[in-house]
Write a protein that holds these residues in place. Structure first.
Motif, PDB file in Angstrom:
ATOM      1  N   ARG A 108     -11.960 -20.030  20.201  1.00 30.09           N
ATOM      2  CA  ARG A 108     -13.319 -19.626  20.555  1.00 30.09           C
ATOM      3  C   ARG A 108     -13.727 -20.248  21.895  1.00 30.09           C
ATOM      4  O   ARG A 108     -14.330 -19.585  22.747  1.00 30.09           O
ATOM      5  N   ALA A 109     -13.394 -21.508  22.096  1.00 28.37           N
ATOM      6  CA  ALA A 109     -13.722 -22.175  23.363  1.00 28.37           C
ATOM      7  C   ALA A 109     -12.999 -21.513  24.529  1.00 28.37           C
ATOM      8  O   ALA A 109     -13.555 -21.392  25.624  1.00 28.37           O
ATOM      9  N   ARG A 110     -11.771 -21.057  24.275  1.00 29.03           N
ATOM     10  CA  ARG A 110     -11.003 -20.418  25.352  1.00 29.03           C
ATOM     11  C   ARG A 110     -11.679 -19.135  25.823  1.00 29.03           C
ATOM     12  O   ARG A 110     -11.637 -18.803  27.013  1.00 29.03           O
ATOM     13  N   THR A 111     -12.327 -18.418  24.909  1.00 30.46           N
ATOM     14  CA  THR A 111     -13.016 -17.188  25.306  1.00 30.46           C
ATOM     15  C   THR A 111     -14.326 -17.488  26.031  1.00 30.46           C
ATOM     16  O   THR A 111     -14.738 -16.738  26.911  1.00 30.46           O
ATOM     17  N   ILE A 112     -14.977 -18.591  25.662  1.00 30.77           N
ATOM     18  CA  ILE A 112     -16.256 -18.945  26.280  1.00 30.77           C
ATOM     19  C   ILE A 112     -16.040 -19.579  27.655  1.00 30.77           C
ATOM     20  O   ILE A 112     -16.713 -19.240  28.628  1.00 30.77           O
ATOM     21  N   HIS A 128     -12.820 -28.575  29.688  1.00 29.03           N
ATOM     22  CA  HIS A 128     -13.768 -28.691  28.589  1.00 29.03           C
ATOM     23  C   HIS A 128     -13.145 -29.459  27.435  1.00 29.03           C
ATOM     24  O   HIS A 128     -11.921 -29.566  27.328  1.00 29.03           O
ATOM     25  N   ALA A 129     -13.985 -29.999  26.595  1.00 29.57           N
ATOM     26  CA  ALA A 129     -13.548 -30.673  25.373  1.00 29.57           C
ATOM     27  C   ALA A 129     -14.451 -30.239  24.228  1.00 29.57           C
ATOM     28  O   ALA A 129     -15.583 -29.800  24.446  1.00 29.57           O
ATOM     29  N   ILE A 130     -13.924 -30.338  23.017  1.00 32.55           N
ATOM     30  CA  ILE A 130     -14.673 -29.959  21.817  1.00 32.55           C
ATOM     31  C   ILE A 130     -14.920 -31.219  20.995  1.00 32.55           C
ATOM     32  O   ILE A 130     -13.990 -31.980  20.705  1.00 32.55           O
ATOM     33  N   PHE A 131     -16.166 -31.427  20.621  1.00 31.23           N
ATOM     34  CA  PHE A 131     -16.563 -32.612  19.856  1.00 31.23           C
ATOM     35  C   PHE A 131     -17.071 -32.145  18.490  1.00 31.23           C
ATOM     36  O   PHE A 131     -18.055 -31.414  18.409  1.00 31.23           O
ATOM     37  N   VAL A 132     -16.399 -32.581  17.432  1.00 28.63           N
ATOM     38  CA  VAL A 132     -16.723 -32.103  16.083  1.00 28.63           C
ATOM     39  C   VAL A 132     -17.235 -33.263  15.230  1.00 28.63           C
ATOM     40  O   VAL A 132     -16.508 -34.241  14.993  1.00 28.63           O
ATOM     41  N   ASP A 133     -18.472 -33.170  14.787  1.00 28.07           N
ATOM     42  CA  ASP A 133     -19.015 -34.100  13.802  1.00 28.07           C
ATOM     43  C   ASP A 133     -18.573 -33.579  12.436  1.00 28.07           C
ATOM     44  O   ASP A 133     -19.153 -32.640  11.894  1.00 28.07           O
ATOM     45  N   ALA A 134     -17.519 -34.187  11.880  1.00 30.09           N
ATOM     46  CA  ALA A 134     -16.926 -33.672  10.651  1.00 30.09           C
ATOM     47  C   ALA A 134     -17.896 -33.740   9.474  1.00 30.09           C
ATOM     48  O   ALA A 134     -17.842 -32.894   8.578  1.00 30.09           O
ATOM     49  N   GLY A 135     -18.791 -34.730   9.464  1.00 25.39           N
ATOM     50  CA  GLY A 135     -19.770 -34.807   8.392  1.00 25.39           C
ATOM     51  C   GLY A 135     -20.649 -33.575   8.357  1.00 25.39           C
ATOM     52  O   GLY A 135     -20.899 -32.988   7.290  1.00 25.39           O
ATOM     53  N   TYR A 136     -21.120 -33.161   9.530  1.00 24.37           N
ATOM     54  CA  TYR A 136     -21.921 -31.935   9.626  1.00 24.37           C
ATOM     55  C   TYR A 136     -21.079 -30.720   9.260  1.00 24.37           C
ATOM     56  O   TYR A 136     -21.521 -29.831   8.528  1.00 24.37           O
TER      57      TYR A 136
END
Length: 302
Positions: free
Chosen positions: A76-80, A36-44
């Protein structure tokens, strides 16, 4: 008749070889771990978290502990995605002429984090960020580099990115930030994703703090500790942690190296600040030294 029997035998042998090949392929696929990967829109993120915790979307009015927050997102991603490994965190932000700010540079230096920059126009609006997210999501899904994507964002323009990734078989999970009132994510985006989760005020409180007017500090204020001082304190706290929780807790913690669960990391930071009489908020180099000292002591005991 004999020729027909030979043809039938040959066909049967071919089918058997094909079945055997398929079984081997399926076995290999089964052994391949999910990613899995996490994608963060920093503006949001800045706008929504700033409004939620500090009551403002103006970045100049609050501080964001990006390093601590990224580690909390990873935890959090690790738990999901319990049976999956992290590829990396993608951090999308805007900058003048796409030149990193000091803060963006410090985020880019974090392990397992890739900073991708769009442009920032005269009105401080991000341009090109959504297309960067789509490009990365689609490319990673097409090459089977990820099976799941956690997307922290809310813009309707991200719908095409979600559809592109899903077209190659990846599942996209939308993460949002609690809105004090109304909704801060576009409905079409909510309709397209595979699952939705909302991160609440308690999740962001440790990482967002409103800035106060500068105050005079007397000469007796604590001097900035060295990295070695902080590393030693990390080892001290690790020894105390291990004595209180035992080796079973250590065994559970080690697979997550170099990341600590959010609760453990926050307790480590608070206790270290008390021992040092010095705030480590926003001090990414000292926080890394603290975690290094903590981990180094634990690994010597395993």
């Amino acid at each position: 008749m004999e020729a027909m029997n030979d043809d039938l035998a040959d066909l049967t042998a071919r089918i058997d070889r094909t079945n055997a090949l398929l079984q081997r392929m399926l076995a290999e696929v089964a052994k391949t771990p999910s990613t899995h990967a996490i994608f963060v829109d920093a503006g949001y993120l800045y706008a929504a978290a700033g409004r939620l915790v500090a009551g403002t979307e103006d970045r100049r009015a609050f501080d964001l502990d990006a390093e601590g927050l990224i580690e909390a997102l990873i935890d959090r991603a690790r738990t999901i995605f319990a049976d999956s490994r992290l590829l990396r965190v993608y951090w999308y932000d805007g900058a003048r002429r796409r030149i990193h700010t000091a803060e963006q540079q410090s985020i880019a230096e974090l392990p397992d984090v890739k900073v991708r920059l769009g442009n920032l126009n005269a009105n401080n609006q991000q341009k090109g960020v959504d297309s960067l997210i789509r490009t990365d999501l689609e490319s990673l899904a097409r090459h089977r580099a990820i099976s799941d994507a956690a997307l922290l964002g809310g813009d309707e323009d991200l719908v095409s990115a979600v559809e592109a990734a899903q077209g190659y078989g990846a599942r996209v999970h939308l993460w949002g930030i609690e809105a004090p009132e109304g909704r801060n994510q576009a409905e079409p985006l909510l309709w397209e994703v595979d699952s939705q989760r909302t991160l609440d005020l308690d999740f962001f409180k440790p990482y967002v703090s409103r800035r106060t007017a500068p105050t005079y500090e007397p000469a007796s204020a604590s001097a900035r500790p060295t990295r070695e001082d902080v590393r030693f304190v990390g080892a001290q706290i690790a020894a105390k942690w291990l004595a209180a929780r035992g080796r079973d807790a250590l065994v559970e913690l080690l697979p997550g190296h170099p990341y600590l669960p959010g609760s453990v990391d926050q307790d480590l930071l608070v206790e270290a600040e008390g021992l040092l009489s010095y705030s480590l908020r926003g001090q990414s180099d000292l926080r890394r030294a603290l975690r290094d000292g903590f981990w180094e002591h634990l690994q010597t005991q395993y």
